[in-house]
Design an enzyme around this catalytic site. Structure first.
Site, mmCIF file in Angstrom:
data_model
loop_
_atom_site.group_PDB
_atom_site.id
_atom_site.type_symbol
_atom_site.label_atom_id
_atom_site.label_comp_id
_atom_site.label_asym_id
_atom_site.label_seq_id
_atom_site.Cartn_x
_atom_site.Cartn_y
_atom_site.Cartn_z
ATOM 1 N N ARG A 92 -1.412 -0.331 -7.696
ATOM 2 C CA ARG A 92 -1.584 0.754 -8.662
ATOM 3 C C ARG A 92 -0.234 1.067 -9.276
ATOM 4 N NH1 ARG A 92 -3.200 5.899 -6.124
ATOM 5 N NH2 ARG A 92 -2.639 5.094 -4.079
ATOM 6 N N TYR B 59 -15.299 -2.060 7.582
ATOM 7 C CA TYR B 59 -13.912 -1.654 7.851
ATOM 8 C C TYR B 59 -13.537 -1.976 9.300
ATOM 9 C CZ TYR B 59 -9.906 1.574 8.361
ATOM 10 O OH TYR B 59 -8.676 2.136 8.604
ATOM 11 N N LYS C 167 -10.752 -4.588 10.809
ATOM 12 C CA LYS C 167 -9.648 -4.134 11.651
ATOM 13 C C LYS C 167 -9.596 -4.919 12.968
ATOM 14 C CE LYS C 167 -7.485 -1.416 9.038
ATOM 15 N NZ LYS C 167 -6.074 -1.671 8.720
ATOM 16 N N ILE D 182 -5.723 10.599 10.186
ATOM 17 C CA ILE D 182 -4.381 11.103 9.874
ATOM 18 C C ILE D 182 -4.489 12.282 8.908
ATOM 19 C CG2 ILE D 182 -2.100 10.530 8.947
ATOM 20 C CD1 ILE D 182 -2.857 9.030 11.560
ATOM 21 N N LEU E 111 1.740 3.478 -2.094
ATOM 22 C CA LEU E 111 1.385 4.727 -2.786
ATOM 23 C C LEU E 111 0.283 5.493 -2.064
ATOM 24 C CD1 LEU E 111 1.355 3.552 -6.523
ATOM 25 C CD2 LEU E 111 3.245 4.523 -5.209
ATOM 26 N N GLY E 112 -0.197 4.960 -0.942
ATOM 27 C CA GLY E 112 -1.321 5.577 -0.241
ATOM 28 C C GLY E 112 -0.901 6.766 0.616
ATOM 29 N N GLN E 113 -1.869 7.285 1.366
ATOM 30 C CA GLN E 113 -1.624 8.482 2.174
ATOM 31 C C GLN E 113 -0.453 8.271 3.145
ATOM 32 O OE1 GLN E 113 -4.712 9.554 4.997
ATOM 33 N NE2 GLN E 113 -3.899 11.600 5.299
ATOM 34 N N ASP F 242 2.542 -1.803 -4.413
ATOM 35 C CA ASP F 242 1.146 -1.377 -4.485
ATOM 36 C C ASP F 242 0.528 -2.074 -5.694
ATOM 37 O OD1 ASP F 242 -0.215 1.415 -3.029
ATOM 38 O OD2 ASP F 242 -1.340 0.437 -4.640
ATOM 39 N N GLY G 260 0.842 -1.207 0.000
ATOM 40 C CA GLY G 260 0.000 0.000 0.000
ATOM 41 C C GLY G 260 0.867 1.245 0.000
HETATM 42 N N1 LIG Z 1 -5.272 7.459 6.875
HETATM 43 C C1 LIG Z 1 -5.919 7.340 8.006
HETATM 44 O O1 LIG Z 1 -6.535 8.321 8.493
HETATM 45 C C2 LIG Z 1 -5.909 6.032 8.757
HETATM 46 C C3 LIG Z 1 -6.491 5.981 10.034
HETATM 47 C C4 LIG Z 1 -6.501 4.779 10.716
HETATM 48 C C5 LIG Z 1 -5.893 3.651 10.165
HETATM 49 N N2 LIG Z 1 -5.319 3.722 8.922
HETATM 50 C C6 LIG Z 1 -4.718 2.492 8.374
HETATM 51 O O2 LIG Z 1 -3.425 2.757 7.840
HETATM 52 C C7 LIG Z 1 -3.187 1.917 6.701
HETATM 53 C C8 LIG Z 1 -2.800 2.785 5.515
HETATM 54 O O3 LIG Z 1 -3.842 3.709 5.261
HETATM 55 P P1 LIG Z 1 -3.756 4.876 4.176
HETATM 56 O O4 LIG Z 1 -4.482 6.023 4.752
HETATM 57 O O5 LIG Z 1 -2.381 5.043 3.695
HETATM 58 O O6 LIG Z 1 -4.693 4.251 3.038
HETATM 59 P P2 LIG Z 1 -4.825 4.704 1.493
HETATM 60 O O7 LIG Z 1 -6.177 4.303 1.047
HETATM 61 O O8 LIG Z 1 -4.373 6.101 1.327
HETATM 62 O O9 LIG Z 1 -3.730 3.769 0.813
HETATM 63 C C9 LIG Z 1 -3.889 2.379 0.696
HETATM 64 C C10 LIG Z 1 -3.017 1.897 -0.426
HETATM 65 O O10 LIG Z 1 -3.230 0.488 -0.554
HETATM 66 C C11 LIG Z 1 -3.302 0.173 -1.919
HETATM 67 N N3 LIG Z 1 -4.086 -1.061 -2.062
HETATM 68 C C12 LIG Z 1 -5.412 -1.216 -1.872
HETATM 69 N N4 LIG Z 1 -5.766 -2.483 -2.135
HETATM 70 C C13 LIG Z 1 -4.633 -3.137 -2.471
HETATM 71 C C14 LIG Z 1 -4.342 -4.481 -2.836
HETATM 72 N N5 LIG Z 1 -5.309 -5.396 -2.931
HETATM 73 N N6 LIG Z 1 -3.073 -4.816 -3.114
HETATM 74 C C15 LIG Z 1 -2.070 -3.894 -3.030
HETATM 75 N N7 LIG Z 1 -2.288 -2.607 -2.705
HETATM 76 C C16 LIG Z 1 -3.555 -2.240 -2.424
HETATM 77 C C17 LIG Z 1 -3.958 1.370 -2.588
HETATM 78 O O11 LIG Z 1 -3.652 1.445 -3.969
HETATM 79 C C18 LIG Z 1 -3.376 2.544 -1.782
HETATM 80 O O12 LIG Z 1 -2.216 3.055 -2.394
HETATM 81 C C19 LIG Z 1 -4.470 1.111 6.502
HETATM 82 O O13 LIG Z 1 -4.322 -0.132 7.143
HETATM 83 C C20 LIG Z 1 -5.520 1.922 7.219
HETATM 84 O O14 LIG Z 1 -6.579 1.100 7.659
HETATM 85 C C21 LIG Z 1 -5.320 4.890 8.209
#
Ligand SMILES: NC(=O)c1ccc[n+]([C@@H]2O[C@H](COP(=O)([O-])OP(=O)(O)OC[C@H]3O[C@@H](n4cnc5c(N)ncnc54)[C@H](O)[C@@H]3O)[C@@H](O)[C@H]2O)c1
Length: 316
Positions: free
Chosen positions: A36, A140, A144, A170, A10-12, A34, A8
């Site tokens: 993507r 969700y 978790k 976050i 590329l995510g936030q 990732d 993951g």
């Molecule tokens: N951002 C928040 O506010 C927040 C809060 C609590 C917990 N979290 C947890 O932190 C972790 C990261 O969150 P985030 O905010 O970066 O999420 P995000 O949605 O920004 O990024 C998730 C990434 O996972 C990738 N992804 C999704 N499905 C996939 C798959 N099947 N195979 C490979 N890659 C895949 C997506 O392309 C994306 O780049 C998660 O476990 C989330 O539950 C985030």
């Protein structure tokens, strides 16, 4: 030399965690994964893989001799409610694959973020403790809770060193959030810096626990590096930095951008937010591995606005 894989990536959170891990351990030590395709100018080790595909993960762990996994690939709360099946497959089966591959290769450590979404509407709203009945009402949240239990199980049953924190919302300036309930906080900053009005999708009096990205990255790396013998919990440490209402955030932004206009029109995400805690008790993280956030609402707001001004209006 450490060999770290971030799913993951590329995510936030992943996009900023990768930068810190590469600074700390060296670029060649950190593999970003990732499903993507990254931008053309993406720098550093990257592999495409879907966490639902165990063989693909197995191949990468073998190829790069991975010893540590930060498993961030997930479907977040609001997106998960619009596609619960996808959330189940990604968050539960994806984690199961990571744990099984980790076990097969006897990986040193796996870090899996959990979330305040594990708490259901019946959990105490203020200073919510680590140990409380977990009865979430979103897919969700269910994934978790399952993730925490699975991680704890693999630690106690097989000795696999799995660790995790329950992250609050976050807030960050680098990569837009991926479909969570606290996305309004980030969107509000973007609108304010662009000089646009913002329609917030939760009520002004909605209070949620939050954290600025540098603290989030710090928490994940600090827990990964903590002495395991001090850990009372494994995958379910509460961590938090601040709590504020959506209205208080708009006011904090107006301290820097006085003409920012924010309206509040709650949509379906209000129900998700209402089920979550308003503040968390993170004393166990503070005692066991020295957790301490650096940013409060004021310092975060100033830094976010500075960073977004540079990003969105680079010539000014
Ligand atoms: N951002 C928040 O506010 C927040 C809060 C609590 C917990 N979290 C947890 O932190 C972790 C990261 O969150 P985030 O905010 O970066 O999420 P995000 O949605 O920004 O990024 C998730 C990434 O996972 C990738 N992804 C999704 N499905 C996939 C798959 N099947 N195979 C490979 N890659 C895949 C997506 O392309 C994306 O780049 C998660 O476990 C989330 O539950 C985030």
């Amino acid at each position: 030399m450490k060999r770290i894989m971030v799913t993951g990536a590329l995510g936030q959170i992943g996009s900023e965690l990768i930068v810190k891990l590469r600074e700390k351990y060296g670029s060649d030590s950190v593999l970003a994964v990732d499903y993507r395709v990254p931008d053309k100018d993406y720098a550093g080790l990257f592999e495409l893989a879907d966490v639902r595909d165990r063989e693909a993960l197995d191949r990468l762990v073998t190829k790069y001799k991975i010893d540590t996994i930060y498993h961030l690939a997930a479907i977040l709360s609001a997106k998960g409610e619009s596609n619960p099946q996808l959330a189940f497959e990604t968050n539960i089966l994806g984690l199961y694959n990571v744990l099984e591959v980790g076990l097969k290769h006897r990986i040193e450590r796996i870090i899996v973020p959990s979330s305040i979404a594990v708490f259901g509407p019946d959990a105490p709203k203020e200073n919510t403790p680590v140990e409380v009945a977990l009865q979430p009402t979103t897919m969700y949240g269910i994934t978790k809770v399952t993730g925490e239990l699975l991680g704890n199980y693999y630690y106690h049953r097989f000795g696999l060193d799995v660790r995790g924190v329950r992250l609050p919302g976050i807030i960050s300036s680098e990569t837009l959030p991926g479909g969570g309930t606290t996305d309004y906080a980030v969107e509000m900053f973007y609108a304010a810096v662009k000089g646009e009005p913002y329609v917030c999708f939760v009520r002004a009096d909605t209070v949620l626990p939050m954290m600025y990205m540098p603290d989030c990255i710090k928490a994940l790396i600090q827990l990964a590096e903590a002495d395991g013998s001090n850990l009372r919990y494994r995958c379910n440490y509460n961590v938090t930095a601040m709590s504020f209402s959506a209205g208080e955030l708009a006011d904090a932004i107006r301290e820097f951008i006085p003409d920012f206009v924010c309206e509040f029109k709650p949509d379906h995400r209000q129900k998700i937010a209402d089920a979550w805690p308003r503040s968390l008790d993170d004393s166990a993280a503070r005692e066991d591995w020295g957790w301490q956030p650096d940013y409060d609402l004021k310092s975060m707001t100033k830094d976010m606005i500075d960073k977004l001004r540079k990003k969105l209006h680079p010539s000014k």
